[in-house]
Scaffold this motif. Structure first.
Motif, PDB file in Angstrom:
ATOM      1  N   VAL A  82      38.461  72.071  37.424  1.00 31.39           N
ATOM      2  CA  VAL A  82      39.654  72.908  37.587  1.00 31.39           C
ATOM      3  C   VAL A  82      39.457  74.303  36.998  1.00 31.39           C
ATOM      4  CG1 VAL A  82      42.093  73.156  37.030  1.00 31.39           C
ATOM      5  CG2 VAL A  82      41.203  70.929  37.735  1.00 31.39           C
ATOM      6  N   PRO A  83      39.049  74.448  35.730  1.00 34.35           N
ATOM      7  CA  PRO A  83      38.837  75.816  35.231  1.00 34.35           C
ATOM      8  C   PRO A  83      37.762  76.575  35.993  1.00 34.35           C
ATOM      9  CG  PRO A  83      37.991  74.184  33.673  1.00 34.35           C
ATOM     10  CD  PRO A  83      38.787  73.443  34.683  1.00 34.35           C
ATOM     11  N   VAL A  87      38.364  80.230  37.998  1.00 31.97           N
ATOM     12  CA  VAL A  87      37.575  81.420  37.645  1.00 31.97           C
ATOM     13  C   VAL A  87      36.780  81.927  38.842  1.00 31.97           C
ATOM     14  CG1 VAL A  87      35.739  82.295  36.159  1.00 31.97           C
ATOM     15  CG2 VAL A  87      37.457  80.764  35.226  1.00 31.97           C
ATOM     16  N   ILE A  88      36.213  81.017  39.630  1.00 32.64           N
ATOM     17  CA  ILE A  88      35.464  81.436  40.816  1.00 32.64           C
ATOM     18  C   ILE A  88      36.351  82.233  41.758  1.00 32.64           C
ATOM     19  CG2 ILE A  88      34.361  80.625  42.945  1.00 32.64           C
ATOM     20  CD1 ILE A  88      33.261  78.288  41.364  1.00 32.64           C
ATOM     21  N   LEU A  89      37.508  81.674  42.080  1.00 37.25           N
ATOM     22  CA  LEU A  89      38.398  82.314  43.047  1.00 37.25           C
ATOM     23  C   LEU A  89      38.866  83.672  42.553  1.00 37.25           C
ATOM     24  CD1 LEU A  89      39.696  81.793  45.798  1.00 37.25           C
ATOM     25  CD2 LEU A  89      41.669  80.841  44.604  1.00 37.25           C
ATOM     26  N   MET A  90      39.161  83.774  41.261  1.00 39.60           N
ATOM     27  CA  MET A  90      39.691  85.016  40.720  1.00 39.60           C
ATOM     28  C   MET A  90      38.588  86.047  40.478  1.00 39.60           C
ATOM     29  SD  MET A  90      42.405  83.359  38.000  1.00 39.60           S
ATOM     30  CE  MET A  90      42.643  84.921  37.181  1.00 39.60           C
ATOM     31  N   LEU A  91      37.527  85.633  39.816  1.00 38.59           N
ATOM     32  CA  LEU A  91      36.533  86.596  39.345  1.00 38.59           C
ATOM     33  C   LEU A  91      35.673  87.157  40.475  1.00 38.59           C
ATOM     34  CD1 LEU A  91      35.882  87.759  36.579  1.00 38.59           C
ATOM     35  CD2 LEU A  91      34.076  86.052  36.340  1.00 38.59           C
ATOM     36  N   VAL A  92      35.181  86.291  41.358  1.00 39.23           N
ATOM     37  CA  VAL A  92      34.305  86.779  42.435  1.00 39.23           C
ATOM     38  C   VAL A  92      35.099  87.607  43.442  1.00 39.23           C
ATOM     39  CG1 VAL A  92      32.634  86.114  44.193  1.00 39.23           C
ATOM     40  CG2 VAL A  92      32.810  84.775  42.107  1.00 39.23           C
ATOM     41  N   ILE A 136      33.475  71.900  29.741  1.00 40.82           N
ATOM     42  CA  ILE A 136      34.755  72.522  30.095  1.00 40.82           C
ATOM     43  C   ILE A 136      34.773  73.983  29.654  1.00 40.82           C
ATOM     44  CG2 ILE A 136      37.247  72.456  29.700  1.00 40.82           C
ATOM     45  CD1 ILE A 136      36.990  69.422  29.340  1.00 40.82           C
ATOM     46  N   LEU A 137      34.292  74.245  28.432  1.00 34.71           N
ATOM     47  CA  LEU A 137      34.248  75.615  27.926  1.00 34.71           C
ATOM     48  C   LEU A 137      33.334  76.483  28.785  1.00 34.71           C
ATOM     49  CD1 LEU A 137      35.254  77.465  25.701  1.00 34.71           C
ATOM     50  CD2 LEU A 137      33.299  76.766  24.309  1.00 34.71           C
ATOM     51  N   PHE A 393      34.310  78.567  45.813  1.00 32.61           N
ATOM     52  CA  PHE A 393      35.476  77.776  45.417  1.00 32.61           C
ATOM     53  C   PHE A 393      35.454  76.434  46.147  1.00 32.61           C
ATOM     54  CE2 PHE A 393      39.760  76.334  46.437  1.00 32.61           C
ATOM     55  CZ  PHE A 393      40.366  76.285  45.193  1.00 32.61           C
ATOM     56  N   LEU A 394      35.283  76.492  47.465  1.00 35.99           N
ATOM     57  CA  LEU A 394      35.214  75.264  48.252  1.00 35.99           C
ATOM     58  C   LEU A 394      33.973  74.445  47.919  1.00 35.99           C
ATOM     59  CD1 LEU A 394      36.336  76.566  51.780  1.00 35.99           C
ATOM     60  CD2 LEU A 394      37.684  75.259  50.127  1.00 35.99           C
TER      61      LEU A 394
END
Length: 457
Positions: A82-83, A87-92, A136-137, A393-394
């Motif tokens: 989940v984290p 992050v992938i969807l937002m950052l890239v 997770i971190l 993301f996918l």
């Protein structure tokens, strides 16, 4: 071209560290679980990891350790998904506005944290379930998906033609694979001579070097677009809205034919990734189990042979591209290569047959760079970050589900048919071949998925 070659050291160092760690981490967890569950030292033999098991009547314990090791991998993957996805969807996607370097630097920090955690747990013999927290971190920094998404968006920024993009993406895969092979071979010898602590320390130092290089040497490729029609984002909007809107604009702003082509290509990409990752994730546990009972040296050689798939796939993509072979046909050839290897692995009871199975997969990486190029050609240059954010993301979501599914199936079938997961993977590949043929017939005529345009240069 200069900036492209400056990206290579970052990917090379990261790949070497990653492929040094992957089999090492699996074997560390496996040995720690063995110690905890059997209260005996892990059996070590120069010829077979099962020799001591049979002599001490520990075969039942071996099966239980196999189950627990696969479940540990399941818990780690699920809880870190989940984290990582967020992050992938937002950052890239946001890299279309903020630049690509952040998508490379942040994941390197996360990988370094995770590797240092393994080193700490190994050195001080701490509870191994602390490693789930470190995973997770690491995922909060983006993980491997963010790193690859940023790197391929970086490459797409530098390429002007379809052929150039295909060959460079395949060339990066080849370079990563060659270094991965060296790392995989060294893992077995490193572990045998120095234990776990020194390999983890070496990997940490390599990641530190890669991080420093990315911060101080790597150049930025993405400059913020100035065309108001392209941006369509007010400065007052929050960063999160801008990140999400980048992906939405990519999907909503394209023409209907482009949407159809992009959607169908994503279906092939994610389906192939599901079966590919799910099947290969069980290879190491399968090699450790009876009747193969491989030592760390044999596992290292097998990993090295598996890594040559990057080189052979690059050669395959290069030859087929220059010969004008349709790109979707290259994808189908890669699927067939992997399916044949999975079927052979399912029935491999000897070392030689298992190596034949691995060698059968030498063209199995071809679909990935070709599919990335085909999707990238549909999207504008200001939406490459959004595209690769959505792809990875996918991919991370699919791979996590795949790993969980295949780990659960392996844990339930290891006692009566350890190779069942490979047959399942091969069955999915055969289904994808039929779907790909159907998809090719459904692509609109104005979207070309044939030989790359670079052929006409």
């Amino acid at each position: 071209m200069k900036r492209f070659f400056r990206l290579m050291p970052v990917m090379a160092l990261c790949a070497f560290s990653y492929f040094l760690n992957t089999p090492l981490m699996q074997q560390y967890v496996y040995r720690r679980l063995w110690l905890q569950m059997t209260d005996t030292s892990y059996p070590i033999s120069d010829t077979s990891s099962c020799t001591a098991n049979s002599s001490s009547n520990n075969s039942n314990n071996s099966e239980e350790v196999q189950r627990q090791a696969s479940l540990f991998s399941l818990y780690t993957d699920v809880l870190s998904t989940v984290p990582s996805l967020v992050v992938i969807l937002m950052l890239v996607a946001y890299s279309d506005r903020a630049g690509r370097k952040i998508t490379i630097i942040m994941p390197l920090i996360g990988m370094l944290i995770n590797t240092v955690a393994y080193l700490t747990v190994s050195y001080f013999e701490l509870n191994i379930y602390l490693l789930i927290g470190s995973s997770i971190l690491s995922a909060l920094c983006g993980g491997l998906g963010t790193f690859l998404g940023g790197c391929f968006a970086y490459i797409a920024d530098l390429c002007k033609t379809c052929r150039q993009k295909t060959l460079r993406m395949a060339g990066v895969d080849m370079m990563v694979g060659l270094l991965a092979g060296g790392a995989s071979v060294s893992t077995g010898y490193f572990l045998k001579t120095a234990g776990f602590n020194w390999p983890f320390l070496t990997s940490s130092l390599i990641l530190c070097l890669s991080l420093l290089y990315a911060i101080f040497v790597l150049e930025e490729t993405m400059k913020p677009p100035t065309d108001a029609a392209i941006i369509d984002l007010s400065p007052q909007r929050s960063s999160i809205k801008q990140m999400v809107c980048g992906v939405y604009q990519m999907l909503a702003g394209a023409s209907r034919s482009c949407k159809i082509a992009l959607a169908l290509l994503i279906i092939i990409f994610t389906s192939f990734s599901f079966a590919y990752i799910g099947g290969l994730s069980m290879i190491t546990l399968y090699e450790l189990n009876e009747p193969l009972c491989w030592t760390e040296i044999l596992i290292g050689y097998a990993s090295a042979l598996s890594s040559t798939v990057f080189l052979t796939s690059f050669v395959g993509v290069s030859v087929f591209t220059y010969c004008g072979v349709p790109q979707l046909l290259i994808v189908l050839l890669g699927i067939l290569s992997l399916a044949s290897g999975m079927v052979t692995a399912a029935f491999a009871k000897t070392t030689s047959l298992m190596f034949i199975a691995i060698a059968s997969m030498l063209l199995s990486k071809m679909p990935f760079p070709v599919l990335r190029t085909m999707m990238s050609e549909i999207i504008s240059k200001y939406e490459q970050g959004a595209l690769f954010a959505f792809i990875y993301f996918l991919e991370v979501l699919t791979n996590t589900v795949s790993t969980g599914v295949f780990n659960s199936i392996y844990a339930g079938t290891v006692a009566w048919c350890p190779g069942f997961v490979f047959l399942l993977s091969a069955g999915l590949f055969n289904y994808m071949i039929k779907c790909s043929i159907h998809i090719h017939n459904s692509i609109p005529d104005n979207i070309s998925l044939g030989a790359s345009e670079g052929m006409q240069e």
